[in-house]
Design a protein around this motif. Structure first.
Motif, short mmCIF file in Angstrom:
data_model
loop_
_atom_site.label_atom_id
_atom_site.label_comp_id
_atom_site.label_asym_id
_atom_site.label_seq_id
_atom_site.Cartn_x
_atom_site.Cartn_y
_atom_site.Cartn_z
N TYR A 257 0.84 -1.20 0.00
CA TYR A 257 0.00 0.00 0.00
C TYR A 257 0.88 1.25 0.00
CZ TYR A 257 -3.98 3.00 0.90
OH TYR A 257 -4.95 3.97 0.79
N LEU A 258 1.92 1.22 0.82
CA LEU A 258 2.83 2.37 0.87
C LEU A 258 3.46 2.65 -0.48
CD1 LEU A 258 4.81 1.81 4.20
CD2 LEU A 258 3.67 3.94 3.53
N SER A 259 4.02 1.61 -1.11
CA SER A 259 4.73 1.87 -2.36
C SER A 259 3.78 2.03 -3.54
CB SER A 259 5.77 0.78 -2.63
OG SER A 259 5.14 -0.46 -2.83
N GLU A 260 2.66 1.30 -3.52
CA GLU A 260 1.75 1.37 -4.68
C GLU A 260 0.80 2.54 -4.61
OE1 GLU A 260 0.01 -2.61 -5.05
OE2 GLU A 260 2.03 -3.44 -4.97
N LYS A 261 0.20 2.75 -3.44
CA LYS A 261 -0.87 3.75 -3.36
C LYS A 261 -0.38 5.09 -2.84
CE LYS A 261 -4.13 1.09 -4.83
NZ LYS A 261 -4.25 -0.20 -4.20
N ILE A 262 0.47 5.07 -1.82
CA ILE A 262 0.85 6.35 -1.22
C ILE A 262 1.98 7.01 -2.02
CG2 ILE A 262 1.77 7.48 0.86
CD1 ILE A 262 0.17 5.50 2.53
N VAL A 263 3.01 6.24 -2.33
CA VAL A 263 4.17 6.83 -3.01
C VAL A 263 4.10 6.65 -4.53
CG1 VAL A 263 6.68 6.72 -3.20
CG2 VAL A 263 5.61 6.50 -0.97
N GLY A 264 3.61 5.53 -4.98
CA GLY A 264 3.54 5.27 -6.42
C GLY A 264 4.92 4.97 -7.00
N GLY A 265 5.73 4.26 -6.28
CA GLY A 265 7.06 3.88 -6.76
C GLY A 265 7.88 3.33 -5.60
N PRO A 266 9.16 3.11 -5.83
CA PRO A 266 10.01 2.59 -4.76
C PRO A 266 10.11 3.57 -3.60
CG PRO A 266 11.12 2.44 -6.87
CD PRO A 266 9.91 3.26 -7.08
N VAL A 267 10.15 3.07 -2.39
CA VAL A 267 10.27 3.94 -1.23
C VAL A 267 11.15 3.26 -0.17
CG1 VAL A 267 8.04 3.05 -0.36
CG2 VAL A 267 8.98 5.12 0.64
N VAL B 222 8.90 -1.92 -2.94
CA VAL B 222 8.58 -1.59 -4.34
C VAL B 222 7.20 -2.13 -4.70
CG1 VAL B 222 11.00 -1.54 -5.07
CG2 VAL B 222 9.68 -3.66 -5.30
N PRO B 223 6.52 -1.46 -5.65
CA PRO B 223 5.20 -1.92 -6.07
C PRO B 223 5.24 -3.36 -6.56
CG PRO B 223 5.63 0.27 -6.93
CD PRO B 223 6.91 -0.20 -6.32
N GLY B 224 4.21 -4.09 -6.23
CA GLY B 224 4.08 -5.46 -6.73
C GLY B 224 4.80 -6.50 -5.89
N VAL B 225 5.87 -6.11 -5.24
CA VAL B 225 6.70 -7.08 -4.52
C VAL B 225 6.70 -6.84 -3.02
CG1 VAL B 225 9.06 -7.96 -4.26
CG2 VAL B 225 8.20 -7.42 -6.53
#
Ligand code: 4AD
Ligand code: MG
Length: 462
Positions: free
Chosen positions: A338-348, A378-381
């Protein structure tokens, strides 16, 4: 045996005679002409072989099943046709090894779950051939990155006596018989009679030995198999996986994050550049949007937020998590994604976790509550990298070991580093298969390892 040409090299042989060896991936035969799609493993695409009726064993070739192996002699020609830019007009074809109509991979697409039941054959499909090609390129890209940046490749042992993560998730290595093992007076196993004279395990991480070497060589990295007896039956966990672990002397965790970020960008660049056909295939068949996403990352600055901030953001989110969020919890995959996909939209990078949920060796921050740790999500992983600054102060390290219930006597060598010229140092571990999932879009770790090992792997059918 004649020397074979590789399909990959053919372009230099325009209009000349070539000899190829490969497997039939597809074929269709008519009354006067047949077409065989041949693959020898050197390219992603198959090569079209044109078989004219004049070839003496035309009927034999017509009757071959998928995956039969052939030797083909013929003329390599450029066709001027975009879809099939070249072909070989065969003058002789011999069947090297017949196949059968029982060959389990027939033309129609079969699900990856089914493919897992035939690990010895699945590399003969486009998907797995592409995965293993990218796996090789990604490993090479990572080596190249570290070698070009002055790191020394080091090789920690696979068999060890210590638990690098202190989490007790180790496989034992023993030659004692499970039926008849020596015991001590209190009934416990007497490992002094075992092969190594002490209980031994497969390594969960090469970090502790990498630290030893970094404090002599400066910047080092390890890259090899690691083992975890975690009973995690998830698409991102394997019991045997490869980890790449850089360890850097005179380095705080901010610089370690810079290195991690540069490494990921470099590796993505390399794969996009050198596996164009494979990534195009993944983009089309496995994960639509993959190439755009990877391209975006090449130029993005990865976000960095503290764990405390991440928890606040998750608490504010309009999302009902299965596992409720509050300060102090270990982030679960749902939170990480959720953090990387929805909040940041990329690696964090999430930094400065509570000390209770992280490993004993991490440097304590001055707040007394958190450690100088970072995870790259990272998104997806979810978690792709875990790292930290190391506790370089002797007394603080002993305190942390005690708080974590470790036997300080088992870590004498590790403590010595803090006695003889200690320095600020940091490092991280990249889960190699997770990186591979990230660059291919493959959703299950069992599909990026040739022979995946996980809980019940030898009884499970997939
Ligand atoms: O976060 P981890 O446990 O960190 C370490 O082992 C440190 N010693 C690394 C270091 O600082 N040198 O593991 C590192 C990475 C994770 O972020 C994850 O990508 C991967 O290893 N990983 C696994 N990959 C597949 N299957 C598993 N069971 C994994 N456990 C960890
Ligand atoms: Mg971790």
């Amino acid at each position: 045996m004649k020397i074979r040409e590789l399909i990959n090299d053919l372009e230099k042989y325009k209009d000349s005679e070539v000899i190829l060896q490969g497997w039939i991936r597809n074929s269709r035969f008519g009354k006067n002409v047949g077409f065989i799609e041949l693959n020898d493993g050197s390219t992603f695409k198959n090569l079209q072989i044109v078989v004219s009726k004049d070839i003496e064993n035309y009927d034999e070739l017509d009757s071959q099943n998928l995956s039969a192996s052939l030797e083909v002699e013929g003329k390599f020609v450029l066709t001027g046709n975009e879809r099939n830019p070249y072909e070989v007009q065969a003058t002789r074809i011999s069947v090297l090894g017949e196949s059968s109509d029982k060959f389990p991979i027939q033309k129609k697409r079969q699900p990856l779950e089914y493919m897992r039941t035939i690990p010895h054959l699945r590399a003969r499909t486009n998907t797995y051939r592409a995965v293993f090609k990218v796996r090789s390129l990604l490993a090479y890209a990572l080596h190249k990155f570290f070698q070009e940046n002055g790191f020394t490749y080091v090789h920690p042992p696979i068999i060890t006596a210590s638990d690098a993560e202190g989490a007790g998730e180790m496989f034992n290595v023993t030659t004692l018989s499970p039926e008849e093992y020596p015991t001590k007076e209190d009934g416990s196993i007497d490992y002094s009679k075992d092969f190594f004279g002490k209980s031994a395990h497969l390594t969960v991480s090469g970090q502790l030995e990498a630290e030893d070497l970094a404090l002599a060589l400066g910047d080092v990295y390890t890259f090899g198999p690691t083992f975890r007896a975690e009973v995690s039956n998830t698409p991102r966990h394997a019991a045997e996986f490869w980890m790449l672990e850089p360890e850097m002397a005179f380095t705080d965790y901010n610089r370690a994050m810079d290195v991690a970020e540069n490494m990921i960008k470099y590796a993505i660049d390399y794969v996009l550049e050198n596996a164009k056909e494979e990534t195009a295939f993944f983009n089309e068949r496995i994960d639509e949007g993959l190439i755009d996403r990877l391209n975006k990352i090449r130029n993005a600055d990865f976000a960095r937020i503290t764990y405390t901030k991440a928890v606040e953001l998750l608490e504010e989110a309009d999302e009902k998590f299965e596992y409720p969020v509050k300060w102090g919890i270990d982030l679960q995959t749902e939170h990480e994604r959720y953090l990387s996909e929805k909040i940041v939209g990329g690696p964090v990078f999430v930094t400065d976790y509570p000390k209770e949920i992280k490993a004993f060796y991490m440097k304590r921050n001055d707040d007394g509550k958190t450690v100088a740790a970072f995870d790259m999500l990272v998104p997806g992983v979810g978690e792709l990298i875990g790292g930290s600054q190391r506790e370089e102060r002797y007394d603080e390290l002993v305190k942390s070991m005690e708080e974590n219930g470790l036997n300080v006597d088992d870590y004498g060598n590790y403590l010595d580093l803090r006695r003889f010229g200690t320095v600020v140092h940091s490092g991280f571990g990249l889960g190699f298969e997770r990186a591979l999932m990230y660059v291919t879009g493959i959703k299950n770790i069992r599909d990026v390892i040739a022979y995946p090992r996980y809980v019940n792997a030898f009884t499970d059918k997939n």
